[in-house]
Design a protein around this motif. Structure first.
Motif, PDB file in Angstrom:
ATOM      1  N   SER A 509      34.779  35.962  35.739  1.00 35.83           N
ATOM      2  CA  SER A 509      34.065  36.277  36.977  1.00 35.83           C
ATOM      3  C   SER A 509      35.044  36.551  38.086  1.00 35.83           C
ATOM      4  CB  SER A 509      33.171  35.099  37.379  1.00 35.83           C
ATOM      5  OG  SER A 509      34.008  34.012  37.714  1.00 35.83           O
ATOM      6  N   ARG A 510      34.529  37.139  39.184  1.00 35.07           N
ATOM      7  CA  ARG A 510      35.413  37.423  40.321  1.00 35.07           C
ATOM      8  C   ARG A 510      35.961  36.126  40.893  1.00 35.07           C
ATOM      9  NH1 ARG A 510      31.031  41.640  42.626  1.00 35.07           N
ATOM     10  NH2 ARG A 510      30.696  42.545  40.579  1.00 35.07           N
ATOM     11  N   ARG A 511      35.118  35.095  40.896  1.00 31.85           N
ATOM     12  CA  ARG A 511      35.537  33.816  41.451  1.00 31.85           C
ATOM     13  C   ARG A 511      36.719  33.276  40.639  1.00 31.85           C
ATOM     14  NH1 ARG A 511      33.317  28.609  40.577  1.00 31.85           N
ATOM     15  NH2 ARG A 511      34.024  27.209  42.232  1.00 31.85           N
ATOM     16  N   THR A 513      38.933  35.012  39.029  1.00 35.61           N
ATOM     17  CA  THR A 513      40.195  35.736  39.292  1.00 35.61           C
ATOM     18  C   THR A 513      40.910  35.054  40.453  1.00 35.61           C
ATOM     19  OG1 THR A 513      39.078  37.296  40.767  1.00 35.61           O
ATOM     20  CG2 THR A 513      39.485  38.048  38.536  1.00 35.61           C
ATOM     21  N   ARG A 514      40.139  34.677  41.471  1.00 30.02           N
ATOM     22  CA  ARG A 514      40.744  34.073  42.671  1.00 30.02           C
ATOM     23  C   ARG A 514      41.299  32.684  42.357  1.00 30.02           C
ATOM     24  NH1 ARG A 514      36.378  33.489  45.748  1.00 30.02           N
ATOM     25  NH2 ARG A 514      36.289  31.232  45.625  1.00 30.02           N
ATOM     26  N   ASP A 550      41.344  43.140  51.089  1.00 28.20           N
ATOM     27  CA  ASP A 550      40.909  41.822  50.614  1.00 28.20           C
ATOM     28  C   ASP A 550      41.942  40.749  50.963  1.00 28.20           C
ATOM     29  OD1 ASP A 550      40.814  39.653  48.320  1.00 28.20           O
ATOM     30  OD2 ASP A 550      38.866  40.631  48.316  1.00 28.20           O
ATOM     31  N   HIS A 565      38.713  43.475  40.068  1.00 29.95           N
ATOM     32  CA  HIS A 565      37.295  43.271  39.708  1.00 29.95           C
ATOM     33  C   HIS A 565      36.424  44.240  40.513  1.00 29.95           C
ATOM     34  CE1 HIS A 565      36.801  41.120  43.488  1.00 29.95           C
ATOM     35  NE2 HIS A 565      37.847  40.372  43.169  1.00 29.95           N
ATOM     36  N   GLY A 567      34.258  43.797  42.701  1.00 30.45           N
ATOM     37  CA  GLY A 567      33.964  43.500  44.107  1.00 30.45           C
ATOM     38  C   GLY A 567      35.014  44.036  45.071  1.00 30.45           C
ATOM     39  N   ARG A 573      41.629  48.527  44.636  1.00 30.46           N
ATOM     40  CA  ARG A 573      41.739  48.553  43.168  1.00 30.46           C
ATOM     41  C   ARG A 573      42.835  49.519  42.744  1.00 30.46           C
ATOM     42  NH1 ARG A 573      36.098  48.402  41.962  1.00 30.46           N
ATOM     43  NH2 ARG A 573      36.074  50.567  41.335  1.00 30.46           N
ATOM     44  N   THR A 591      38.664  40.884  35.545  1.00 33.31           N
ATOM     45  CA  THR A 591      37.417  40.487  34.879  1.00 33.31           C
ATOM     46  C   THR A 591      37.332  41.270  33.572  1.00 33.31           C
ATOM     47  OG1 THR A 591      36.362  42.131  36.268  1.00 33.31           O
ATOM     48  CG2 THR A 591      36.089  39.836  36.905  1.00 33.31           C
ATOM     49  N   ASP A 853      29.927  40.170  46.051  1.00 32.24           N
ATOM     50  CA  ASP A 853      29.150  40.437  44.833  1.00 32.24           C
ATOM     51  C   ASP A 853      27.830  41.113  45.186  1.00 32.24           C
ATOM     52  OD1 ASP A 853      31.098  39.191  43.485  1.00 32.24           O
ATOM     53  OD2 ASP A 853      29.965  37.394  42.948  1.00 32.24           O
TER      54      ASP A 853
END
Length: 1145
Positions: A509-511, A513-514, A550, A565, A567, A573, A591, A853
């Motif tokens: 998930s994106r979360r 990755t962080r 970001d 990801h 988002g 990207r 992701t 998201d």
């Protein structure tokens, strides 16, 4: 309790060590356990062992020690002991023997009450379990378990969250546990009686045992348990898989073998690789169908190109269709082929996806169409009347092994239809399938019609770069802590396997990755050189970081770690991709979708966790095995490495499963069953299926049919005798057609054999909607519905059931709902439909979204919205409902412009917000000061504004300049002048009594003196007339008109178009609806309608409605004086109709 790795100097904890640490148990106690503890001990023995523990000085420690022993037994896979210990844990917790009555666990009950209650079991948690099994191979079985709660929830007794349970699968004969897990039955599941679905795999051995037990035991309650038996009596194991194709030791073929200097110049290498050499002849010199199974990175795209060149050489007027499963892959191929095939070979390459739909002319002229499965399915559904579908000479399907995944059925239908078309038009279409190495390639080959030649299925080990795989299991039943415990091993893996070469880390998930990136930075901070993964000058990277949007990415890039990801902003990207490809940053955390998308090979790939949160079933589910293989396939760069490394970190209970399938290929099964009805509907609508027998024949063309006979138990078929298969298939057809009949899509005739398509079925097939959606429309759309009703019907479409509702998003949805104007059901915040509803409201209200998201999710919702609305309009038109039809047109405008209908249309202008409207309102009062356009009165919307400005930018600037920046004024003015303003003229064509031929009579323009007799046009009753509408665009500016609508808040390009709706307002009846495309300068449209049967005056109204803008709609009244019917005129009308029909056919 720990392992020591001499090579790197790292320590690693063992299961025993983790258990000791978790339960605070000293190492010498652990030694005692190792010595005295085995699977045969009784309760008395256990208590003896426990009392020997050093911690046992105080009695209250007993609970903790027994819990530790329970975990040890579970890890050692001893079923009887595990059960005994779990019971003992509860005995100690509750201070109650296991043989006492379960109700004695309620301390506040008096004896009298207890004695009464012992007759009725009430609040003790109880569940029922049902298991179904599917053999995947001869040694692996998939179990789907449905656990249904069967007790009343009481907050005082059960708390407010959920009841925890342990579950394991045991083999009673060998006294062994094959799978164990911990799950939580949530309060809301118990209250609503909603079952919990668990899916897991277990090994089986031949000869087959008679049965296994699945046992579920409550973690907290004595006497709360359930058993379910898996019976192997009727289990038929699938056929053994045929061997792989051997890679021959051939002399590598030079590219000059193509015999065409133009083709040769496309390749930077001089010789084809061993796999390409072996398949060259079949692809380039024959027309047989081909299935190529080879590991990732073996150059399958070049194989596709060889097959294309064959078509360019032999059938230059034919088309090539290349189907890739993801838009990202289509984009990648388009970017490559636009250069190599369009520019260098002068062949036309066209992209056809949900985002990009070229016009029919472009498709008709294309040599190569690159598309996604859904889009090509939609296009080829009506192959009889689309000449370009019949011109296709070859269908190349990339990643055809995805047949077994969610979107597989579409691939299955495309190929089955292609073979079906070939057999009916006696014009063969070549099919080339590309995939990873397959276990059951022969079945796929049979289905693709490949005989002795054309099947190449190499083993997974013939990778151009050999792969070394390490699999590590991690304990812990909760997802987030388990992921966190994988961060240190990830860091260590990079240090041992790839200290200086590129590393790809896949997370779910994106979360994640962080979180992963931040943890890796924390480990780097303790090193001598914390920026060791950054291979670029600090000043240069700072300049790059300054352009990044970001905030988390700004931080991680400084340490040489990128994140990737959906988002992220497009530009961020691209920045990350370039830095990683050029080795400026060493680590990329992405992701899982990146595995399929862009091709970024790395030396080391770490797959951090193999499950993701599935919003639809609200639980963590496993990635398809194909995805894990795809991620691993990214390890090893053919041009730099002599080997690749993959480290896979999994939940320990799944380790055995992955060990097995990462080394031997995975069989592909069909998933057509779940969506068979929709595909049958498409064929009924297209006229390919007109009886139950046709439907049976259709199924025999599918891959599902091939696998049904090879692995019957997987599809719950009892045995494979001719009779059983026939009975199974006719039952299947019967059920699917009944479903379609209940959804008003088809009619099963009285003979119970013939089937006919109904309007609703045609609508579903044309707009690519599920039949359940059309059923919702038919049952819920009524004659007069306000916008908010239509909005909730739209978001209840089955298409939105897949929208992800992630962990804890129900809270976000509940907070959003308080800020938005329309109420939603407060108990449904975890529903995908409710989320779609809220996202659309936020889109109209310009509301702030809670996280990035939701921006991506809004795009998903908008992507489908127009298509679904168009279908709703067809439904309303079919019923003749004028009010609802107009409202649906308005809803489309709202979706494209992202404003509410009751907002001023001036708010669709860029930069213009609510507080600017006074500028336009007060302008009317200053009117006397300046002499501009011909309009007077306040400016409430776009038409008045256009009239006042009269094409002069200076007038507009004077109006708004105090509040806007000059560059903003330029943008607003550009938007204004591109708006389509139409002039409408109408005439009526038809037969009148006494006239020898059809005549056309003009209708008075709206401004004329309407109530005078001259403005009422005489027509005959009950007769067909044609209303000719001429639309002329009053262009505000000179440059060549661009057909794209200006819709900054709509995620994809949209062509401007119009809806023409003809209705009678008094009766609220819709007579006709017509869609009109982009009006460049002038367009004429004909709308046929019948006049009323009753004589006398009547007024029809024509609505000219934009499908892209708010506030530009027009309406015109048509005054008809209906005179007596004329037989002669009617006969003439019908004669003309039949002649035109003949000429069309």
């Amino acid at each position: 309790m720990i392992r020591f790795e001499e090579r790197t100097g790292y320590f690693a904890s063992t299961d025993l060590g983790r258990t000791a640490s978790h339960f605070y148990i000293r190492y010498n106690t652990m030694e005692t356990f190792n010595e005295h503890f085995n699977s045969q001990r009784t309760e008395a023995d256990i208590l003896t062992v426990v009392s020997k523990a050093e911690e046992f000085e105080q009695l209250k420690n007993a609970a903790r020690i027994v819990r530790a022993l329970f975990e040890i037994a579970l890890r050692k896979r001893w079923p009887a002991m595990t059960y005994r210990l779990l019971t003992l844990c509860k005995v100690i917790d509750k201070r109650l023997w296991g043989f006492a009555h379960p109700l004695r666990q309620f301390p506040n009950l008096s004896h009298v009450v207890l004695n009464r209650l012992e007759e009725k079991k009430l609040t003790i948690p109880s569940i029922t379990m049902e298991a179904s099994i599917q053999p995947i191979t001869r040694t692996v079985l998939r179990v789907r378990l449905v656990v249904t709660p069967d007790f009343r929830w009481n907050d005082q007794v059960h708390g407010s969250v959920g009841e925890p349970w342990w579950l394991w699968v045991e083999d009673p004969i060998n006294d062994h546990i094959y799978h164990s897990e911990y799950f939580l039955l949530q309060k809301k599941q118990v209250v609503s009686g909603e079952p919990q679905h668990l899916v897991f795999t277990i090994p089986i051995f031949e000869p087959l045992p008679s049965q296994y037990y699945i046992k579920a035991v409550s973690d907290r309650w004595l006497g709360a348990e359930a058993v379910c038996i898996i019976n192997f009596q009727n289990l038929i194991l699938p056929e053994r898989h045929p061997p792989h194709t051997e890679l021959l030791d051939l002399q590598p073929l030079p590219v000059t073998a193509l015999g065409n200097p133009e083709y040769e110049s496309l390749y930077k290498f001089t010789h084809f690789n061993p796999i390409q050499t072996q398949i060259f002849h079949t692809l380039y010199h024959t027309d047989t169908n081909v299935l190529l199974g080879a590991p990732t990175g073996s150059g399958k795209t070049i194989a596709a190109e060889l097959a294309m060149f064959r078509v360019f050489n032999k059938y230059p007027s034919a088309k090539v269709v290349y189907i890739a499963p993801l838009k990202a892959l289509v984009r990648e191929r388009i970017e490559d082929w636009k250069v190599r095939i369009e520019e260098k070979l002068a062949k036309r390459v066209v992209e056809l996806t949900g985002d990009v739909t070229p016009d029919v002319r472009a498709i008709a002229q294309a040599d190569l169409i690159v598309t996604t499965p859904e889009k090509w399915d939609g296009v080829s559904r009506s192959w009889q009347n689309r000449s370009y579908v019949q011109k296709v000479a070859i269908l190349i399907i990339d990643e055809i092994h995805l047949l077994g995944e969610d979107r597989g059925p579409v691939l299955e239908v495309i190929v089955s239809r292609t073979n079906f078309i070939s057999s009916h038009t006696s014009k063969k279409v070549r099919v080339v399938g590309l995939s990873t190495a397959l276990a059951n390639a022969r079945d796929l080959a049979d289905w693709l019609g490949i005989g002795k030649v054309g099947l190449f299925n190499f083993r997974p080990s013939v990778r151009p770069v050999p792969l070394e795989v390490h699999i590590h299991g991690f304990p812990g039943q909760h997802y987030c802590p388990r992921m966190a415990s994988m961060n240190k091993p990830t860091f260590q893996a990079i240090r041992s396997h790839s200290p200086a070469k590129p590393v790809l880390i896949f997370v779910s998930s994106r979360r994640q990755t962080r979180l992963t990136a931040l943890d890796l930075i924390a480990f780097l901070a303790t090193e001598d050189n914390p920026k060791q993964w950054l291979h670029q000058d600090e000043r240069e990277i700072e300049d790059i970081i300054a352009t990044v949007r970001d905030s988390n990415l700004k931080l991680t890039l400084a340490f040489g770690i990128g994140m990737h990801h959906a988002g992220l902003h497009e530009r961020d990207r691209k920045t990350v991709e370039e830095l990683f490809v050029n080795c400026k940053i060493q680590v990329l955390i992405a992701t899982s979708t990146l595995a399929w998308g862009v091709n970024f090979p790395a030396h080391l790939v770490v797959v951090k966790g193999t499950e993701y949160y599935d919003g639809k079933s609200r639980r963590y589910v496993d990635y398809p095995i194909t995805d894990v293989l795809q991620m691993m396939g990214r390890a090893g760069r053919p041009q730099f490495d002599d080997q690749g490394k993959a480290v896979i970190l999994v939940h320990d209970i799944k380790k055995d499963f992955y060990k097995k399938f990462l080394y031997e290929p995975f069989p592909v099964e069909s998933s057509l069953l779940a969506v068979l009805s929709d595909h049958l509907n498409a064929e009924v609508a297209a006229g390919t299926i007109s009886s139950k027998q046709d439907a049976m024949d259709y199924i025999t063309w599918t891959y599902f049919f091939r696998r049904l006979v090879m692995n019957p138990s997987y599809y719950s078929l009892e045995d494979i005798s001719h009779e059983s298969v026939n009975k199974y298939l006719s039952g299947l057809v019967e059920r699917s057609l009944r479903d379609l009949e209940c959804s008003y899509c088809i009619e099963i005739k009285e003979d119970d054999r013939t089937v006919e398509p109904l309007t609703y079925g045609r609508i579903a097939s044309y707009y690519y909607l599920k039949h359940q959606t059309i059923r919702v429309f038919k049952e819920r759309i009524k004659a007069e519905l306000p916008i908010q009703e239509l909005l909730s019907i739209l978001t209840d479409a089955e298409e939105y059931a897949e929208l992800p509702v992630r962990h804890n998003e129900d809270q976000l949805n509940s907070q959003m709902a308080q800020q938005l104007p329309l109420q939603v059901n407060p108990h449904s915040f975890d529903s995908a439909h409710t989320k779609a509803h809220l996202l659309l409201q936020a889109h109209f209200s310009h509301a702030q979204l809670p996280c990035s998201d939701y921006t991506t999710d809004t795009k998903t919702v908008l992507d489908n919205a127009i298509r679904i609305c168009q279908a709703m309009l067809d439904v309303a038109a079919n019923e003749g409902w004028l009010v609802t039809a107009i409202s649906i047109c308005n809803l489309v405008q709202m979706i494209v412009q992202g404003r509410w209908l009751h907002d001023s249309s001036l708010l669709t202008l860029p930069h213009v917000e609510q507080h600017h409207l006074h500028l336009f309102r007060k302008w009317a009062n200053q009117k006397t000061l300046r002499d501009s356009g011909s309009f007077s009165g306040p400016i409430e919307g776009l038409p008045e504004l256009l009239a006042v400005c009269g094409g002069k930018e200076s007038v507009f600037t004077a109006m708004v300049h105090p509040e806007f920046h000059p560059s903003q004024i330029v943008q607003i003015w550009s938007f204004l002048t591109h708006l389509p303003v139409l002039e409408v003229q109408m005439s009526l064509k038809g037969w009148w009594e006494h006239s020898q031929e059809q005549t056309e009579r003009p209708l008075p323009a709206a401004g004329d003196h309407l109530r005078g007799d001259s403005s009422w046009l005489d027509v005959h009753a009950d007769q067909e007339y044609v209303l000719h509408v001429s639309l002329r665009r009053l262009s505000q500016h000179k440059r060549k008109q661009d057909s794209k609508a200006q819709a900054p808040r709509f995620p994809k390009v949209k062509d401007e178009g119009w809806f023409l709706v003809l209705g009678e307002v008094d009766r609220k009846e819709l007579l006709a609806v017509k869609r009109v495309g982009f009006v460049r300068s002038h367009t004429s449209v004909s709308v046929a309608f019948y006049t009323p049967e009753k004589t006398g005056r009547c007024i029809y109204t024509l609505y000219v409605m934009s499908d892209s803008y708010l506030g530009l709609d027009q309406q015109y009244d048509i005054y008809l004086n209906v005179t007596a019917a004329s037989i002669a005129a009617q006969v003439n009308t019908e004669m003309v109709d039949s002649v035109t029909e003949l000429s069309f056919n």
